[in-house]
Design an enzyme around this catalytic site. Sequence first.
Site, PDB file in Angstrom:
ATOM      1  N   GLY C 157       7.769  -3.658   2.277  1.00 20.73           N
ATOM      2  CA  GLY C 157       6.981  -2.491   1.892  1.00 20.73           C
ATOM      3  C   GLY C 157       5.984  -2.845   0.812  1.00 20.73           C
ATOM      4  N   CYS C 158       4.866  -2.155   0.793  1.00 21.25           N
ATOM      5  CA  CYS C 158       3.770  -2.519  -0.101  1.00 21.25           C
ATOM      6  C   CYS C 158       4.183  -2.468  -1.566  1.00 21.25           C
ATOM      7  CB  CYS C 158       2.541  -1.657   0.160  1.00 21.25           C
ATOM      8  SG  CYS C 158       2.818   0.120   0.117  1.00 21.25           S
TER       9      CYS C 158
END
Lengths: 353, 353, 353, 353
Positions: C157-158
């Site tokens: 995930g970012c």
Amino acid sequence: MTNRVQIVGATGYGGLGILELLLAHPEFEVTGLIAREGAGSRIDEIYPHLVGRTDLVVEHAEAAAIGADCDVVAFATPDRVSQGHARALADAGRRFIDYSGDFRFRDAADYARYAERHPGIAETSHGAEELLGRAAYGVSELAREAIAAAPIVGNPGCFAVGIILGLAPVFHDGLVEGGVVTVDGLTGSSGAGKKPSPLQHLSHLNDNVIPYRVLNHQHVVESEFTLGRLGSAEGAVVDFVPHLLGTTRGILSTMHLRLTRTVERASLLARYREFYEGSRFVRVLETPPTLKNVLGSNYCDVSLFPSADGRRLVVMSSIDNLMKGQSGSAMQNLNLMFGLAETVGLDRTPLYP
Amino acid sequence: MTNRVQIVGATGYGGLGILELLLAHPEFEVTGLIAREGAGSRIDEIYPHLVGRTDLVVEHAEAAAIGADCDVVAFATPDRVSQGHARALADAGRRFIDYSGDFRFRDAADYARYAERHPGIAETSHGAEELLGRAAYGVSELAREAIAAAPIVGNPGCFAVGIILGLAPVFHDGLVEGGVVTVDGLTGSSGAGKKPSPLQHLSHLNDNVIPYRVLNHQHVVESEFTLGRLGSAEGAVVDFVPHLLGTTRGILSTMHLRLTRTVERASLLARYREFYEGSRFVRVLETPPTLKNVLGSNYCDVSLFPSADGRRLVVMSSIDNLMKGQSGSAMQNLNLMFGLAETVGLDRTPLYP
Amino acid sequence: MTNRVQIVGATGYGGLGILELLLAHPEFEVTGLIAREGAGSRIDEIYPHLVGRTDLVVEHAEAAAIGADCDVVAFATPDRVSQGHARALADAGRRFIDYSGDFRFRDAADYARYAERHPGIAETSHGAEELLGRAAYGVSELAREAIAAAPIVGNPGCFAVGIILGLAPVFHDGLVEGGVVTVDGLTGSSGAGKKPSPLQHLSHLNDNVIPYRVLNHQHVVESEFTLGRLGSAEGAVVDFVPHLLGTTRGILSTMHLRLTRTVERASLLARYREFYEGSRFVRVLETPPTLKNVLGSNYCDVSLFPSADGRRLVVMSSIDNLMKGQSGSAMQNLNLMFGLAETVGLDRTPLYP
Amino acid sequence: MTNRVQIVGATGYGGLGILELLLAHPEFEVTGLIAREGAGSRIDEIYPHLVGRTDLVVEHAEAAAIGADCDVVAFATPDRVSQGHARALADAGRRFIDYSGDFRFRDAADYARYAERHPGIAETSHGAEELLGRAAYGVSELAREAIAAAPIVGNPGCFAVGIILGLAPVFHDGLVEGGVVTVDGLTGSSGAGKKPSPLQHLSHLNDNVIPYRVLNHQHVVESEFTLGRLGSAEGAVVDFVPHLLGTTRGILSTMHLRLTRTVERASLLARYREFYEGSRFVRVLETPPTLKNVLGSNYCDVSLFPSADGRRLVVMSSIDNLMKGQSGSAMQNLNLMFGLAETVGLDRTPLYP
């Protein structure tokens, strides 16, 4: 005596704008917020920046009789909404102002030219065309008396306000060669309303400039009719390219034309100042207008630059599209409709920086 | 009776902000604009968004007697300006409010802790330290009576306003473990004033986030003193990281702390609402605050989120740094100093969208 | 020998990102673009900035056999898409990388903790949980060998990328008191993808900061598992507040923790540089990271600031959320999966100014 | 064989741009960075986004022999710098490219017209006018052979690139009535360079549009000369209004003209595509160009919209002002000067979103 206003389309940016102005106005009172979406909610749940400023609740259109319990209805609605209620309101003697193109045109022929340019209503006919002749077109500075007397006011399109106020003096004086102007309009995103769309997505629009509806925007029609019928004008052709900017508010219009005779800058500026004498919201400036110098206010800033040979002219104007371009003009028109000074409730300094 | 204000430092953003508020205020009048730059110019030449709103002219500091022809002086000036005029003003019985850190501290020891953190004034001593005890620190909601009575008001730092109003109830109630909070503050560029600099250059700052003065910002000092001395508090340590954003206005502060005892969200919200009862500019919300919900207004929006186990707490607050973070607080304090309701001239809806 | 990639979910920002990287990569070839929307169109009709760069056509998912005609599948799809195809691909011996949370967790228990935090998939169970143990979690710098060998890579995930790379050394070395960190994350709007929404509307988000999912964002789960199991770490608790900014790209994370022992800045910086030796995309800096210094690149910039007493620490990191936070990491992982240097095709200077 | 380049003015945005392109170029090498400010520093200290990409150090102009140790000099300097070194370089047989107006004009008369329009150099004469005839004007697509052969290339002005590429086909074919066009140009702030100024201050420019130098911008002069001498053209008059936007990069030009004869859109598009056949950086599109579709790339997107009666025409073009508007064109010209394909080192996908 307080004047009582019902707002239809209360949850869009247009409804929000007139609500805020009316809440702060000493002579008006809001008696109803009507909308299709958000009915049952307090408006400050929909717009939390309003917490502490009002406890009004949005009602559903069906639940409320449009035009009841008020002196005037403000339709902050899309095209073809107010025309469906217009006859009933006229029969009841209820005045209204409308934000859409429904009542900006003097007759069915003019309206038809508009409708064919508008993607949402193309090839439809007007639902109450016999009332068009009773409506005033609401660029306040050009039609104060008509607005004051009219049962219906067609509030102008946002681009049209900037174009018309910027060019009215030169069209009036017959100075525009062939009546032809080219206009590049730059607008913030709020002009398209609050509805999400791919074009309005921040990741797409931020830092971008997006021309759209090149030579084909519907606001041109009311601009051409209005400018082309002023004083010595003999028609108008407006070649208009709107550009969407990655900003929220503001319209800056840069307008180019050839003059029918050589004019010096000083005399043009003087003529503009004379033309707009008594119009407190039009500021004729020596320097170019900017978006921020009018932000949040009802001002239209105008400036003029002739070419070195005095044969061509650049006129620029700037407005806040949600104020002078929409709800500010509506408030100004409501003031006129109720015999008040046009500046009441609109005396705001632009938000700078 | 109109109260007469002289503005010193009138051409910066701080001077501009209080000028605009005073021009629209029913009980105040501006009798002088004093500044080092721009003297001799009309203020609407320096800030063209003011065209049509005032014809005041900026005067040079030497040409004007500071404190003459007014009831109160507003110093919208950097550190160490007002302290140079403080004795003369005190001797003449002239009240003043100051935007800098000069009069935010109760004694020389407190001021010294501030000065050592401030890059511009490090290792200097105060020029009028005997007057520190007569000044009130101007977070209006926490010191209304002191401000009303004080001859000098030290207007608070922009970050400090958001931090202090966000955390005052939990510090007051002794709920902060060890008095330690960590704060990430996000600020628009206008907090740094109008002076051009590489950091403020649009090409550098636009779309950027730039942390600066990590754990070393001078506004922490007044926040620690103020919070640490409230009610049951036993000191405060604020680990603060300011971040510069590519926006013009607004400060959002996200604050983290460990609670001395488990508290439920509902009771915390109730406590905050009780604490700020009668404080119309503090809005305690269920949802997170945002920059736009307070833009152009004097509101401070506050919201609370405990961790699932109820042992840790996140508090967030937002303000417009040029309003509640600066000139709005100053106007609120001037109202208090002159016995007016604190909201007069500040009753503005935030500009949204 | 060219490696052949099929992209599923090709018309979102994630699909676009990996497409652009693969088109410019000397060792990879794109053999298929699969998406539910836009099938039948050339990708440069959907994204006109690609005109002249590719003539690939988007195919409908049903029309294309997922996993056919390729060496690896890149799922740039939401949660619960790739897990539906995982068994078939595993049976066919086809490797894949997935952008969602589907394969970021080592077992069903870990996945369940994630699922309960994720609003879109709450209370669902994994569709191919027996394959979780065969997947590598793709923060490339921490798991190069596992990624190189794995048939499945769960791209991180970012927010997790920035948090994990920023904190890995201190967790690894057991320096985090109680394993507790508080993190304020600031993200551009593109992290939410290209789908229009009220939150992403430019008029709402421009110049705004909007905290959301306070202490409740799903990326925390993979951050806590990853950090809490490194070296001497004994678990991790990440109190995380994400903030949406009015910018397009970039994530800046500001992280606060208490140290288990006093550490000097110089030795921490040295330790970080040692930890990331050979990791060309992690740049350990003396000055705070910014969004613009990594824009368009695969860099993660990291910086460290201990408190004056050396007991508390601020770590900051910045990434381009669509590069190192998404497609850049995916490209880096694909390089590792196919035995290439991790930097191939990613050697880009950030776009500044 | 690697070509060796010395960059003069290496610390401005122009020097930075060509440095980045050269560092990534397979056939060029940077042998010197020369600048007045920042001498002695590594360039990655001045621009930290370059950390890890180069360890070049900036040298002072006096310390370095301009033109020494290189095959070509790139002057990324203001007007009147390169003309002071031109004779010495010519005598030494050293080629150079210049970013300013110094070598954009074929003779002293043309240069004089430019100089009188340029606020910085008004009423000065050229310092090496005998060399003007040996310089090629560097709009690459229009002068490939001249550029390849020339000892000196005058890199074009940013606005001029967009105007000239947008209008070259219609001027070449004699389609522009009276040779008169009106152009509204919209530019990001980076065109003004990195030097702080009130106009570039984020608080002033953010969300703003600021017209400037109305009908009086110096880039008009090279546009008029170039367009007016193409094919069947008989002179050109460009009425140009530049507008500064609150974005970092990009120029969008909207150009209006009257056609000498009625032309259908399809045939105009076909003619433009023919005209730019083999010019990979000019993309002729059906839809309007935007800033973001060319961001970070060397593309110039062009689109055409005739009026309904086919007598008037709108042409729009967009470029990244720091790429095709400056360093990208310079790189393209350097490729031509050294016999390389013009696209080498410039094959970049625009950064979208």
